[in-house]
Design an enzyme around this catalytic site. Sequence first.
Site, PDB file in Angstrom:
ATOM      1  N   ASP A 166       0.810  -1.219   0.000  1.00  0.00           N
ATOM      2  CA  ASP A 166       0.000   0.000   0.000  1.00  0.00           C
ATOM      3  C   ASP A 166       0.837   1.260   0.000  1.00  0.00           C
ATOM      4  OD1 ASP A 166      -2.617  -0.834  -0.025  1.00  0.00           O
ATOM      5  OD2 ASP A 166      -2.738  -1.117   2.132  1.00  0.00           O
TER       6      ASP A 166
HETATM    7  C1  GLC Z   1      -0.707   2.485   5.918  1.00  0.00           C
HETATM    8  C2  GLC Z   1       0.101   1.334   6.446  1.00  0.00           C
HETATM    9  C3  GLC Z   1      -0.092   0.107   5.627  1.00  0.00           C
HETATM   10  C4  GLC Z   1      -1.549  -0.176   5.472  1.00  0.00           C
HETATM   11  C5  GLC Z   1      -2.325   1.046   5.019  1.00  0.00           C
HETATM   12  C6  GLC Z   1      -3.785   0.741   5.063  1.00  0.00           C
HETATM   13  O1  GLC Z   1      -0.288   2.822   4.667  1.00  0.00           O
HETATM   14  O2  GLC Z   1       1.473   1.642   6.461  1.00  0.00           O
HETATM   15  O3  GLC Z   1       0.553  -0.975   6.244  1.00  0.00           O
HETATM   16  O4  GLC Z   1      -1.718  -1.183   4.547  1.00  0.00           O
HETATM   17  O5  GLC Z   1      -2.065   2.149   5.832  1.00  0.00           O
HETATM   18  O6  GLC Z   1      -4.600   1.781   4.697  1.00  0.00           O
HETATM   19  C1  GLC Z   2      -1.542  -3.796   5.395  1.00  0.00           C
HETATM   20  C2  GLC Z   2      -2.764  -3.822   4.522  1.00  0.00           C
HETATM   21  C3  GLC Z   2      -2.588  -4.733   3.335  1.00  0.00           C
HETATM   22  C4  GLC Z   2      -1.312  -4.394   2.628  1.00  0.00           C
HETATM   23  C5  GLC Z   2      -0.118  -4.381   3.565  1.00  0.00           C
HETATM   24  C6  GLC Z   2       1.145  -3.887   2.923  1.00  0.00           C
HETATM   25  O1  GLC Z   2      -1.394  -5.028   6.019  1.00  0.00           O
HETATM   26  O2  GLC Z   2      -3.895  -4.223   5.254  1.00  0.00           O
HETATM   27  O3  GLC Z   2      -3.658  -4.636   2.451  1.00  0.00           O
HETATM   28  O4  GLC Z   2      -1.119  -5.317   1.608  1.00  0.00           O
HETATM   29  O5  GLC Z   2      -0.387  -3.539   4.661  1.00  0.00           O
HETATM   30  O6  GLC Z   2       1.110  -2.537   2.648  1.00  0.00           O
END
Ligand code: GLC
Ligand code: GLC
Length: 816
Positions: free
Chosen positions: A487
């Site tokens: 993300d």
């Molecule tokens: C932030 C976190 C990431 C997560 C995302 C969800 O970017 O660092 O881990 O997946 O929020 O919205």
């Molecule tokens: C968080 C989010 C997931 C994402 C991950 C890596 O766990 O929930 O959707 O893939 O972060 O950013």
Amino acid sequence: MRYGYFDDSRREYVITRPDTPLPWINYLGCEAYFGIISNTAGGYSFYRDPRLRRVSRYRYNNAPFDLGGRYIYLRDQDSGEFWSPTWQPTRRALQEYTCSHGLGYTIISSRYASIAAEVRYFIPLGENLEIWQLSLKNEHGHPARLSVFSCIEFCLWDAQDDATNFQRNFSTGQIEIEDGVIYHKTEYRERRNHFAYFACSEKPSGFDTQRDTFLGPYRGWEAPAAVERGGCFDSVANGWAPIGSHQIDLTLMPKETREIIFLLGYHENPAEQKFDPPGSQTINKKTVLPVIRKYLVKSNANAAFEQLKAHWDELLGTFQVQTPSADADRMVNIWNAYQCMVTFNMSRSASFYESGIGRGMGFRDSSQDLLGFVHMIPERARERILDLAATQLPSGGAFHQYQPLTKRGNNDIGSGFNDDPLWLILGTAAYIKESGDWSILEERLPYENEPGTETPLYEHLQRSLGYTLERLGPHGLPLIGRADWNDCLNLNCFSDTPGQSFQTTTNKDGKTAESVFIAGLFVMAARELAVIAQKGSLREEAERYLAAAARMETTVLQHGWDGNWFLRAYDDYGHKIGSAVCEEGKIFLEPQGFCIMAGIGLESGQALKSLAAVREHLATPHGIILQQPAYSRYYLNLGEISSYPPGYKENAGIFCHTNPWIMIAEAMAGHGDEAFDYYLRINPSSREAMSEIHRCEPYVYAQMIAGRDAATHGEAKNSWLTGTAAWNYAAITQWILGIRPEYDGLRIDPVIPAGWQGFKATRRFRGNTYVIEVKNPSSLNRGVKKLLVEGREIPGSLLPAATPESAVIHVEAVLQ
Ligand code: GLC
Ligand code: GLC
């Protein structure tokens, strides 16, 4: 250092001191009413949606942390001393303390001033209430005169509003008290048909429902005025902060034990039968009273507890193993499976780190969570797949999240995470492999929940694949969109405004940045859909998918291979990310895992090189780091990933979700020792002895362990709700132990440490129970050469899905 121990026979983790490095939590509930509970009784409850139907209050990020809970105070009326048998909130030094977190229940026991206390918290199956079963024993040689005070702080339902909208909230709170039961009925007078109640099995001698009367002005939970003076004020909340507190006075003879039951519950009335008498403003209690009366009876509460235990025994009975590793057994047989169910229920909504307010159900998250529990409750996996597919966009794209109560896509986050739709194919494939239920593909589902747009699920999957193929970039690799699995790799964002969301800001045209990770995921999904098409006699279509997968594989080897490992991506300038030519972020874990899992480079040699590079650059004793070197500054072209300090989260943290991808890749390469070695590095049980470093619960996985570049290398964060649970479960059970559902049966293909002489497993699969013994007389890593079913040898390593159901089938597999 340890803060407790595993009691495997009771399926509990027993915490032996209350001041754990962080609150070590557990979950109550399995259906509609849920709660989180810490080792000192902190936490809260909600009905279905932790934001919109929050029953009790909790203070996130409080000091001291973990405040707001299911509290009990005990007061010795002769000495005036008072304490909490769960340690919080008085934090008086207890003479004995243990907290046993079990499957769906928590028991906290303690002793203070010769009074032994035990509280058992759980939610009966099928009910929207929680039971607090308190038992007290007088260990003095003389009678003890005690007052017991219960306490819960009600949340005014919408947790977001509750924490912000004080100009209204301080005026709306309402309570009703009848026969010792405290009813919380804020907004019941208008549009809510639900209320909460707090009841007690003893006749209270007093009560309080206004928080600030109970506590006294300028006082906290550690010394409420009512408890200190030894008597409630019988306050009735009108506005401000409604609470429920009962006062029970009792005298215990020497060695006498008494049990008191408290019930906290949620109840709904039909809209037209809200009031009794009709036309009044008094809650109609006709349907709630029988429930309350039932569970205030000890034998009923005990029976409900036994049913809960039986429920978990049944679920976990689907898969049990006995291996040479206690850490693997404990996680597979108990905790990892339990965490998978919790993660499925909660998605990423309510934990000590997820406030229950922020996030809906993730499209990719939920699709992956399936992998960890589909064997236990396939029906619920089916339902989840259908819910997800109904939110899919006509383009084949997906909303990144949907709201559990409305089941609609979440517009705030929107779509454009280009990996999302492909996970639906993997989730559906996992479901069919487990259940053999091909009919799911014919279920007709709308797009964007729009009636009239229904097509069979199969077409949703076709569109998922099409979505990637219609969005290829300059090198023929998939365009990344807002982000892929990571993300925080936001290549079309370029944000320089504080506070802007990295995930919704998109100011590049998105036609250049490409993801090698999605390429790997695509190859895997396309091959999966080809098999599904083939089974449906769609031979040409299957060939088209295989050809698309082969083309993508060639493209990856041409433009996604860096010489020693797979590249991560191309950015908006068309520059490489995750390449030896980069200054920082030279190698990323995700494409190594996914490309190899998709089979890319397994025969041509790149896979082995890539795995060696992972070992050399990314492996640490605490797990495998997401990338190296960490980004030491903020890069406008990379987005959120470089917003984190080095070593944390996506910026070179050990993002545990991805570690099993490497375990699986190692297993595919036949490396049983390496796969299992990685497995143990992040296995919570095998990290238990260093709890002072790990700090999170030693019985469940955390999303992240701080990486090598962090000041706190080895420290875990964000425990419980993470895709780590499902993927680790898949890695150990399906790839290392190698017991893997396939469309036509159960594959037995272990890839284990050479030092293992074998292992045993019991696996229920499509109605039959397989009792499996794997033998490894020649100390190999892999290679089932002999497979005996009920003593008769069969060729290959696949147990064909047997037709006589409910049979117990004995299987012996020999590695040679
Ligand atoms: C932030 C976190 C990431 C997560 C995302 C969800 O970017 O660092 O881990 O997946 O929020 O919205
Ligand atoms: C968080 C989010 C997931 C994402 C991950 C890596 O766990 O929930 O959707 O893939 O972060 O950013």
